[in-house]
Design a protein around this motif. Structure first.
Motif, PDB file in Angstrom:
ATOM      1  N   ALA A   6       0.837  -1.186   0.000  1.00 13.09           N
ATOM      2  CA  ALA A   6       0.000   0.000   0.000  1.00 13.09           C
ATOM      3  C   ALA A   6       0.862   1.222   0.000  1.00 13.09           C
ATOM      4  O   ALA A   6       1.625   1.464   0.911  1.00 13.09           O
ATOM      5  CB  ALA A   6      -0.877   0.000   1.235  1.00 13.09           C
ATOM      6  N   PRO A  23       0.395  -2.660  -3.026  1.00  9.77           N
ATOM      7  CA  PRO A  23      -0.801  -1.843  -2.978  1.00  9.77           C
ATOM      8  C   PRO A  23      -0.681  -0.725  -3.982  1.00  9.77           C
ATOM      9  O   PRO A  23       0.366  -0.150  -4.161  1.00  9.77           O
ATOM     10  CB  PRO A  23      -0.810  -1.315  -1.551  1.00  9.77           C
ATOM     11  CG  PRO A  23      -0.147  -2.387  -0.803  1.00  9.77           C
ATOM     12  CD  PRO A  23       0.909  -2.953  -1.743  1.00  9.77           C
ATOM     13  N   HIS A  83      -7.226   1.273  -0.035  1.00  6.30           N
ATOM     14  CA  HIS A  83      -6.007   2.085   0.034  1.00  6.30           C
ATOM     15  C   HIS A  83      -6.017   3.237  -0.963  1.00  6.30           C
ATOM     16  O   HIS A  83      -5.291   4.214  -0.803  1.00  6.30           O
ATOM     17  CB  HIS A  83      -4.755   1.207  -0.131  1.00  6.30           C
ATOM     18  CG  HIS A  83      -4.444   0.782  -1.519  1.00  6.30           C
ATOM     19  ND1 HIS A  83      -4.734  -0.469  -2.010  1.00  6.30           N
ATOM     20  CD2 HIS A  83      -3.853   1.432  -2.542  1.00  6.30           C
ATOM     21  CE1 HIS A  83      -4.319  -0.575  -3.259  1.00  6.30           C
ATOM     22  NE2 HIS A  83      -3.782   0.575  -3.613  1.00  6.30           N
ATOM     23  N   SER A  86      -7.293   6.591   0.934  1.00  4.20           N
ATOM     24  CA  SER A  86      -6.684   7.072   2.176  1.00  4.20           C
ATOM     25  C   SER A  86      -6.470   8.578   2.116  1.00  4.20           C
ATOM     26  O   SER A  86      -6.381   9.177   1.040  1.00  4.20           O
ATOM     27  CB  SER A  86      -5.341   6.377   2.411  1.00  4.20           C
ATOM     28  OG  SER A  86      -4.370   6.858   1.500  1.00  4.20           O
ATOM     29  N   TYR A 128     -10.433  -2.900   7.208  1.00  2.00           N
ATOM     30  CA  TYR A 128      -9.212  -2.868   6.393  1.00  2.00           C
ATOM     31  C   TYR A 128      -7.987  -2.747   7.288  1.00  2.00           C
ATOM     32  O   TYR A 128      -7.904  -1.869   8.149  1.00  2.00           O
ATOM     33  CB  TYR A 128      -9.281  -1.682   5.429  1.00  2.00           C
ATOM     34  CG  TYR A 128      -7.993  -1.400   4.687  1.00  2.00           C
ATOM     35  CD1 TYR A 128      -7.286  -2.409   4.035  1.00  2.00           C
ATOM     36  CD2 TYR A 128      -7.485  -0.097   4.628  1.00  2.00           C
ATOM     37  CE1 TYR A 128      -6.118  -2.141   3.353  1.00  2.00           C
ATOM     38  CE2 TYR A 128      -6.310   0.179   3.937  1.00  2.00           C
ATOM     39  CZ  TYR A 128      -5.635  -0.843   3.303  1.00  2.00           C
ATOM     40  OH  TYR A 128      -4.476  -0.570   2.624  1.00  2.00           O
ATOM     41  N   VAL A 130      -4.111  -2.017   7.307  1.00  2.00           N
ATOM     42  CA  VAL A 130      -3.023  -1.469   6.484  1.00  2.00           C
ATOM     43  C   VAL A 130      -1.713  -2.226   6.667  1.00  2.00           C
ATOM     44  O   VAL A 130      -0.812  -2.125   5.836  1.00  2.00           O
ATOM     45  CB  VAL A 130      -2.795   0.031   6.783  1.00  2.00           C
ATOM     46  CG1 VAL A 130      -4.024   0.837   6.437  1.00  2.00           C
ATOM     47  CG2 VAL A 130      -2.428   0.247   8.251  1.00  2.00           C
ATOM     48  N   ASN A 133      -2.715  -5.648   4.634  1.00  2.00           N
ATOM     49  CA  ASN A 133      -3.477  -5.340   3.418  1.00  2.00           C
ATOM     50  C   ASN A 133      -4.757  -6.148   3.317  1.00  2.00           C
ATOM     51  O   ASN A 133      -5.409  -6.173   2.262  1.00  2.00           O
ATOM     52  CB  ASN A 133      -2.644  -5.559   2.144  1.00  2.00           C
ATOM     53  CG  ASN A 133      -1.411  -4.702   2.105  1.00  2.00           C
ATOM     54  OD1 ASN A 133      -1.464  -3.515   2.375  1.00  2.00           O
ATOM     55  ND2 ASN A 133      -0.270  -5.302   1.765  1.00  2.00           N
ATOM     56  N   ASP A 136      -8.990  -5.036   1.770  1.00  5.56           N
ATOM     57  CA  ASP A 136      -8.703  -3.828   0.991  1.00  5.56           C
ATOM     58  C   ASP A 136      -9.829  -3.533  -0.016  1.00  5.56           C
ATOM     59  O   ASP A 136      -9.694  -3.778  -1.213  1.00  5.56           O
ATOM     60  CB  ASP A 136      -7.369  -4.008   0.275  1.00  5.56           C
ATOM     61  CG  ASP A 136      -6.884  -2.741  -0.418  1.00  5.56           C
ATOM     62  OD1 ASP A 136      -7.432  -1.657  -0.140  1.00  5.56           O
ATOM     63  OD2 ASP A 136      -5.939  -2.848  -1.231  1.00  5.56           O
ATOM     64  N   SER A 248      -4.981  -5.165  -5.607  1.00  4.88           N
ATOM     65  CA  SER A 248      -4.704  -4.683  -4.256  1.00  4.88           C
ATOM     66  C   SER A 248      -3.236  -4.368  -4.017  1.00  4.88           C
ATOM     67  O   SER A 248      -2.871  -3.225  -3.811  1.00  4.88           O
ATOM     68  CB  SER A 248      -5.206  -5.701  -3.226  1.00  4.88           C
ATOM     69  OG  SER A 248      -4.979  -5.257  -1.904  1.00  4.88           O
ATOM     70  N   TRP A 249      -2.354  -5.389  -4.024  1.00  2.00           N
ATOM     71  CA  TRP A 249      -0.960  -5.110  -3.688  1.00  2.00           C
ATOM     72  C   TRP A 249      -0.039  -6.165  -4.286  1.00  2.00           C
ATOM     73  O   TRP A 249      -0.463  -7.047  -5.002  1.00  2.00           O
ATOM     74  CB  TRP A 249      -0.779  -5.034  -2.180  1.00  2.00           C
ATOM     75  CG  TRP A 249      -1.074  -6.298  -1.422  1.00  2.00           C
ATOM     76  CD1 TRP A 249      -2.308  -6.818  -1.139  1.00  2.00           C
ATOM     77  CD2 TRP A 249      -0.125  -7.201  -0.846  1.00  2.00           C
ATOM     78  NE1 TRP A 249      -2.175  -7.984  -0.417  1.00  2.00           N
ATOM     79  CE2 TRP A 249      -0.857  -8.241  -0.219  1.00  2.00           C
ATOM     80  CE3 TRP A 249       1.269  -7.223  -0.791  1.00  2.00           C
ATOM     81  CZ2 TRP A 249      -0.235  -9.297   0.449  1.00  2.00           C
ATOM     82  CZ3 TRP A 249       1.897  -8.281  -0.122  1.00  2.00           C
ATOM     83  CH2 TRP A 249       1.145  -9.289   0.493  1.00  2.00           C
TER      84      TRP A 249
END
Length: 288
Positions: A6, A23, A83, A86, A128, A130, A133, A136, A248-249
């Motif tokens: 992220a 992320p 993410h 944010s 969620y 962080v 992850n 997400d 996502s990541w």
């Protein structure tokens, strides 16, 4: 397209010829962080559920303000990555960004094709995490309606589309090479769902995140290849006509042994169904 853990600022994601999992937000130019690497150009009619998340005030007009991907799961309901929303990325809580919108029905971000619809409400998953992850995802309610033909059904738990080896397609406007070459036109990449055991070995825990099979799935090729990348975050992973994941990541883009990690959509179906009128796989069409 490849992602990285992220990231602080979102960079546009594109389809690249590499597989990385990070992320989709980064601290450079305010643009989303996941891309379709090693992919190919498509017309939006081939994946009409793929929409761009945009804010010209925050990210400028060069890419129509696009900074992340998203996917239509209801006529006025869109899903993206938590993410992407944010405060580090947007500069303010998402519900306080006045020009936050989705761009739908558009292949070229700078064309007059399609429509731009304001986001009326944002619900970021309160679960969620962080650090890992996990979880997400976020649900956006639009101030307008998309055509039913633009809505993709979500795959519930147990759907065979989640099975290892299943061919899937990821689409977006992210980094197409892993080197910051963000696409202006929509791209896609074909990947395969990979076994959870392989993904857990690739991401056992660390600064990038921790693979958790209950809330995540990974896709790509063990040897590296097509992948999502910066700027693709929040975009769709679709298999057998059903949404199974959200970009996502990951670590890098399209790299051997480091597949892209996606939010597992089956874990958000229960939250989404009330908002989209039961549009999971096998459910009737319509909007609540």
């Amino acid at each position: 397209m490849r992602r990285s853990v992220a990231r602080a600022l979102i960079r546009p994601l594109v389809l690249v010829a590499t597989v990385a999992s990070i992320p989709l937000v980064s601290a450079a130019p305010a643009v989303a962080d996941s891309v379709v690497v090693g992919g190919f150009p498509i017309d939006v009619s081939q994946a009409p559920w793929t929409v761009a998340l945009a804010s010209r005030d925050r990210f400028g007009g060069m890419r129509a303000g696009q900074f992340c991907g998203a996917v239509a799961v209801g006529r006025s309901t869109v899903l993206t990555a938590a993410h992407c929303l944010s405060e580090d990325v947007l500069g303010a809580p998402p519900n306080r960004v006045p020009d936050l919108k989705v761009i739908a029905g558009r292949t070229d971000l700078l064309s007059p094709q399609g429509e731009e619809i304001a986001v009326r409400d944002v619900r970021v998953n309160p679960g969620y995490d962080v650090g890992t992850n996990s979880g997400d995802f976020a649900v956006l309610t639009l101030d307008g309606s998309l055509p039913q033909s633009a809505v993709v059904p979500m795959a519930r738990a147990g759907d065979p589309a989640y099975g290892p080896g299943t061919e899937a397609m990821v689409s977006g406007w992210g980094d197409a090479t892993g080197g910051g070459d963000y696409a202006r036109r929509l791209r896609a990449a074909r990947v395969r769902v990979l076994p959870d055991e392989l993904c857990a070995r690739a991401y056992p825990g660390g600064p990038d995140g921790t693979y958790q099979a209950g809330t995540m799935l990974c896709a790509g090729e063990a040897a590296g290849g097509p992948d999502g990348c910066q700027g693709d975050s929040g975009g769709p992973l679709v298999a057998a006509g059903r949404l199974i994941g959200l970009v996502s990541w990951g670590s890098g883009c399209g790299q051997p042994g480091l597949p892209g990690v996606y939010t597992r959509v089956s874990e958000v179906v229960r939250m989404l169904e009330p908002a989209v009128g039961g549009r999971a796989a096998g459910a009737p069409d319509g909007e609540a």
